[in-house]
Each structure stands twice: as structure tokens, then as C-alpha cells.
Design an enzyme around this catalytic site. Structure first.
Site, PDB file in Angstrom:
ATOM      1  N   SER A 123      -7.953  -4.922   5.113  1.00 20.55           N
ATOM      2  CA  SER A 123      -8.590  -4.662   3.812  1.00 20.55           C
ATOM      3  C   SER A 123      -9.030  -5.951   3.122  1.00 20.55           C
ATOM      4  O   SER A 123      -8.767  -6.159   1.932  1.00 20.55           O
ATOM      5  CB  SER A 123      -7.639  -3.872   2.908  1.00 20.55           C
ATOM      6  OG  SER A 123      -7.349  -2.615   3.463  1.00 20.55           O
ATOM      7  N   ASN A 177       1.529   3.196  -3.151  1.00 21.82           N
ATOM      8  CA  ASN A 177       2.123   3.543  -4.443  1.00 21.82           C
ATOM      9  C   ASN A 177       1.596   4.873  -4.987  1.00 21.82           C
ATOM     10  O   ASN A 177       2.358   5.698  -5.510  1.00 21.82           O
ATOM     11  CB  ASN A 177       1.847   2.436  -5.464  1.00 21.82           C
ATOM     12  CG  ASN A 177       2.566   1.148  -5.127  1.00 21.82           C
ATOM     13  OD1 ASN A 177       3.562   1.149  -4.415  1.00 21.82           O
ATOM     14  ND2 ASN A 177       2.062   0.033  -5.628  1.00 21.82           N
ATOM     15  N   ASP A 199       0.838  -1.197   0.000  1.00 24.80           N
ATOM     16  CA  ASP A 199       0.000   0.000   0.000  1.00 24.80           C
ATOM     17  C   ASP A 199       0.876   1.250   0.000  1.00 24.80           C
ATOM     18  O   ASP A 199       1.896   1.307   0.694  1.00 24.80           O
ATOM     19  CB  ASP A 199      -0.895  -0.008   1.245  1.00 24.80           C
ATOM     20  CG  ASP A 199      -2.005   1.024   1.147  1.00 24.80           C
ATOM     21  OD1 ASP A 199      -2.273   1.508   0.025  1.00 24.80           O
ATOM     22  OD2 ASP A 199      -2.593   1.361   2.184  1.00 24.80           O
ATOM     23  N   ARG A 235       2.052  -4.781   6.379  1.00 22.88           N
ATOM     24  CA  ARG A 235       1.325  -3.769   5.617  1.00 22.88           C
ATOM     25  C   ARG A 235       2.021  -2.427   5.766  1.00 22.88           C
ATOM     26  O   ARG A 235       2.380  -2.003   6.864  1.00 22.88           O
ATOM     27  CB  ARG A 235      -0.120  -3.640   6.085  1.00 22.88           C
ATOM     28  CG  ARG A 235      -0.818  -2.483   5.367  1.00 22.88           C
ATOM     29  CD  ARG A 235      -2.299  -2.474   5.492  1.00 22.88           C
ATOM     30  NE  ARG A 235      -2.843  -1.470   4.560  1.00 22.88           N
ATOM     31  CZ  ARG A 235      -4.075  -1.457   4.115  1.00 22.88           C
ATOM     32  NH1 ARG A 235      -4.925  -2.401   4.486  1.00 22.88           N
ATOM     33  NH2 ARG A 235      -4.491  -0.515   3.288  1.00 22.88           N
ATOM     34  N   GLU A 285     -12.074  -4.897  -5.104  1.00 18.56           N
ATOM     35  CA  GLU A 285     -12.652  -3.560  -4.906  1.00 18.56           C
ATOM     36  C   GLU A 285     -11.957  -2.502  -5.758  1.00 18.56           C
ATOM     37  O   GLU A 285     -12.512  -1.426  -5.997  1.00 18.56           O
ATOM     38  CB  GLU A 285     -12.556  -3.166  -3.428  1.00 18.56           C
ATOM     39  CG  GLU A 285     -13.121  -4.193  -2.455  1.00 18.56           C
ATOM     40  CD  GLU A 285     -14.601  -4.444  -2.680  1.00 18.56           C
ATOM     41  OE1 GLU A 285     -15.284  -3.515  -3.136  1.00 18.56           O
ATOM     42  OE2 GLU A 285     -15.054  -5.573  -2.410  1.00 18.56           O
ATOM     43  N   ASN A 286     -10.730  -2.791  -6.231  1.00 19.15           N
ATOM     44  CA  ASN A 286      -9.981  -1.800  -7.015  1.00 19.15           C
ATOM     45  C   ASN A 286     -10.562  -1.583  -8.411  1.00 19.15           C
ATOM     46  O   ASN A 286     -10.163  -0.649  -9.109  1.00 19.15           O
ATOM     47  CB  ASN A 286      -8.509  -2.211  -7.137  1.00 19.15           C
ATOM     48  CG  ASN A 286      -7.759  -2.040  -5.831  1.00 19.15           C
ATOM     49  OD1 ASN A 286      -8.229  -1.363  -4.917  1.00 19.15           O
ATOM     50  ND2 ASN A 286      -6.602  -2.648  -5.737  1.00 19.15           N
ATOM     51  N   HIS A 305       3.373   2.932  -9.189  1.00 22.99           N
ATOM     52  CA  HIS A 305       3.192   1.477  -9.262  1.00 22.99           C
ATOM     53  C   HIS A 305       4.456   0.794  -9.792  1.00 22.99           C
ATOM     54  O   HIS A 305       4.783  -0.320  -9.362  1.00 22.99           O
ATOM     55  CB  HIS A 305       1.997   1.141 -10.156  1.00 22.99           C
ATOM     56  CG  HIS A 305       0.678   1.554  -9.566  1.00 22.99           C
ATOM     57  ND1 HIS A 305       0.215   1.072  -8.355  1.00 22.99           N
ATOM     58  CD2 HIS A 305      -0.287   2.404 -10.017  1.00 22.99           C
ATOM     59  CE1 HIS A 305      -0.966   1.588  -8.089  1.00 22.99           C
ATOM     60  NE2 HIS A 305      -1.297   2.406  -9.082  1.00 22.99           N
TER      61      HIS A 305
END
Length: 344
Positions: free
Chosen positions: A256, A77, A75, A248, A122-123, A92
Site C-alpha cells: 500500500s 481497525n 490494518d 502487515r 490516500e486516506n 481505531h
């Protein structure tokens, strides 16, 4: 007398810098220190020193217990790119480079499996341009990993990659490419990489329930579906049982919808405030070192022996203080009995 032109230019630049906002000023300072650090690390002496220290730390850590399965929630980027005023694609790309670097480290440490949360279901709600960028970058990284896994000179040689998630949400071309890459690397036995793309833990458990019930109906077996059979049908097969260390980045303290099943058993969850592209070897080293330390203590406790007891066991019996036998008359008197019913 006029100041030289170069001094005048520097004063003008300084005046403009001081007139900018605090955020812009901090960005300039941070960017300046980053360039200085990159220049220092480009020097041969410092580069050699960095590699030497890294090798020494890896060898020292390999002596103790090492987690078999390490997972990353990559997480930060987008915030990395925004903080440097770069396109989201560059953030990314920097994140992909960080993952590749940490894969080298994990393989050298002796970690057997690494999983990475590359794309959540969800992205798909993100802007189409960003989703397309992630898909294109993913295909490039897939081909790059397959090439490295089959290159005998590359540290990732002998690795295997598996893409897990709900692939029905992907295009036919993407599914075909995934199948081809998995086929190329299927002989890898030294190291296993799971890329969760697209993935959520709820989707993982939902599909496992579906597949378990479908197999039961097709085979008409009377045996019950137990926890072990259920776990082995999940996306990560045998590595679905547990994940020893979950990391994370970016400062968020939540999972998440990731690895909800895998972290149920003695998992260590580490949260870092560092954005994923800035997550370094030393940050991961300290987390694995902490995990190894507490794992060692736990193993001692499971054997019902403390550290000092084990040291005492190693002392020759002739040096141990012998305990004198205790007679029955040396025990203290029993406490007075009291009736709770009121009867004597």
C-alpha cells in the site's frame, strides 16, 4: 407441570439464538469466548502466569540477533469495529492500544526503532467524519506518548517520537502540536518511534528529490548526489536505509505504497490474517523469532562456515583425524581432448 421461569427464559433465548442468521450466531459465540478469556486473564494466578511466560520469552529471544528497525502496517481497525458492531472510533482506539502494547515489547527486546503507518495520504478520500475522528484520536495519542516518554516510572521513558510525512496537508494547529511533542521528546536516546502521518512512499521519494536538487542549487556544490546522501534526506533520516522486519495485519498481501525504499535490502515482510487490534504479543514474538533464526543462519553463511564446520573447529586437534598427503601419481588421468575445429 410448568418448568421454572428461569428455565423457560433460557429456552426462549436459545430458540431466538438458533433463529438468527449464521453470521450473528458466530458473532455471539466469538463474543462469548472473548468474555470468558478476559475473565480468566483477570484472575491473579493466570495474569501472573501470563506475565511470567512473556518475560521468559523476551529474555530468551534477546540472546539472539534482534531487528534494529521494525515497522507495522496497522490494518484492520474498521473491520474490527464492524465485526463487533461498534463505532469506527472504537476500532481505531483499540488499534492505538495495541500499538502502545507492542511498543513496550519492542523496547524491552532491544529494538532501536519502530515505525507505524498511521495515516496514508490516500486516506483523505475517506468520509470526513472518519478523517476528523482519526485526527482527534491522533492528537490524544501524541500527548499520551509525550507524557509517558517523560515519566521516569513508565517503560517508554527515554523514548523519542517523530512524525514523518507531508505535513503541508495538515492544519496549522496540528503542525504546531506535532512540533511541540517532538520538541518535548527530542532528548530521548533509548528508543525511537516514527509515526507516518500522512505518508506514502512515493511522496517520501518525491520530496527527497526536491530537497536534494534545491540544496544543490542553493549551495552550488559540484559533488554528485549519491545513494547515501539521497537516503539520509528521506523522512526517516538514518533509518531510511533499511527496515529489517515489516509486519502487515488483516490479511492483505500488499505494501500500500509504504516503505518501498526501506525494504529493498534483505527485508523480511510478514503478513498476518489477524486484524490489528487483535494482533498479540505471541504473534509478533513468533515473527521476530523466525527472523532471528534465519538471520543467524545467514550470518554463518556469510562467514563461509557451516554449523558443523564450526563445531569441528572447536574439537581439540589431537582428536581430529589427520589427512594423509596425496602424491601426484594418485590423481586420475585427464579426460581425452577433442578438437572443436576438426584439426588434429
Amino acid at each position: 407441570m410448568k418448568a421454572p421461569s428461569i428455565i423457560h427464559i433460557q429456552f426462549v433465548a436459545l430458540r431466538r439464538l438458533l433463529g438468527e442468521t449464521k453470521e450473528q450466531f458466530c458473532f455471539r459465540i466469538r463474543n462469548m469466548f472473548q468474555k470468558i478469556f478476559e475473565w480468566i486473564m483477570s484472575l491473579r494466578l493466570f495474569s501472573w502466569l501470563y506475565i511470567t511466560v512473556q518475560n521468559l520469552l523476551i529474555k530468551s529471544l534477546s540472546v539472539g540477533p534482534i531487528p534494529e528497525h521494525v515497522s507495522f502496517i496497522m490494518d484492520g481497525n474498521r473491520r474490527y469495529a464492524k465485526s463487533r458492531r461498534l463505532p469506527v472510533k472504537k476500532g481505531h482506539e483499540a488499534g492505538g492500544l495495541t500499538l502502545l502494547t507492542l511498543l513496550y515489547i519492542c523496547k524491552r527486546l532491544g529494538v532501536k526503532c519502530v515505525s507505524a503507518y498511521a495515516f496514508s495520504i490516500e486516506n483523505f478520500s475517506r468520509p470526513k467524519e472518519e478523517v476528523d475522528t482519526l485526527m482527534n484520536l491522533f492528537t490524544v495519542k501524541l500527548d499520551e506518548f509525550a507524557k509517558r516518554a517523560n515519566d521516569q516510572k513508565d517503560p517508554l521513558h527515554g523514548s523519542r517520537i517523530r512524525i514523518v510525512g507531508d505535513q503541508s496537508l495538515l492544519s496549522p494547529e496540528m503542525r504546531e502540536r506535532i512540533t511541540r511533542v517532538e520538541e518535548i521528546t527530542k532528548e530521548g536516546q533509548d528508543f525511537l518511534l516514527y509515526i507516518c502521518f500522512p505518508y506514502t512512499s512515493r511522496n517520501d521519494m518525491f520530496h527527497t528529490i526536491q530537497d536534494s536538487v534545491q540544496d544543490r542549487l542553493e549551495t552550488k556544490l559540484q559533488s554528485r548526489i549519491d545513494i547515501k546522501k539521497f537516503t539520509n534526506k528521506m523522512y526517516m533520516d538514518l533509518y531510511s536505509n533499511k527496515c529489517e522486519l515489516l509486519i502487515r495485519t488483516s490479511g492483505h498481501r500488499r505494501l500500500s505504497d509504504y516503505m518501498l525504499w526501506q525494504v529493498h535490502e534483505n527485508a523480511t515482510i510478514e503478513f498476518s490474517d489477524t486484524l490489528w487490534p487483535n494482533f498479540s504479543f505471541f504473534a509478533m514474538y513468533l515473527m521476530i523469532l523466525r527472523w532471528s533464526f534465519f538471520c543467524t543462519i545467514q550470518r554463518y553463511n556469510e562467514r563461509n562456515h557451516s554449523f558443523f564446520e564450526r563445531m569441528y573447529e572447536g574439537v581439540p586437534s589431537i582428536l581430529k583425524r589427520k589427512k594423509k598427503p596425496m602424491s601426484l601419481y594418485q590423481f586420475p588421468n585427464p579426460p581425452l581432448s577433442v578438437s572443436i575445429s576438426g584439426e588434429e
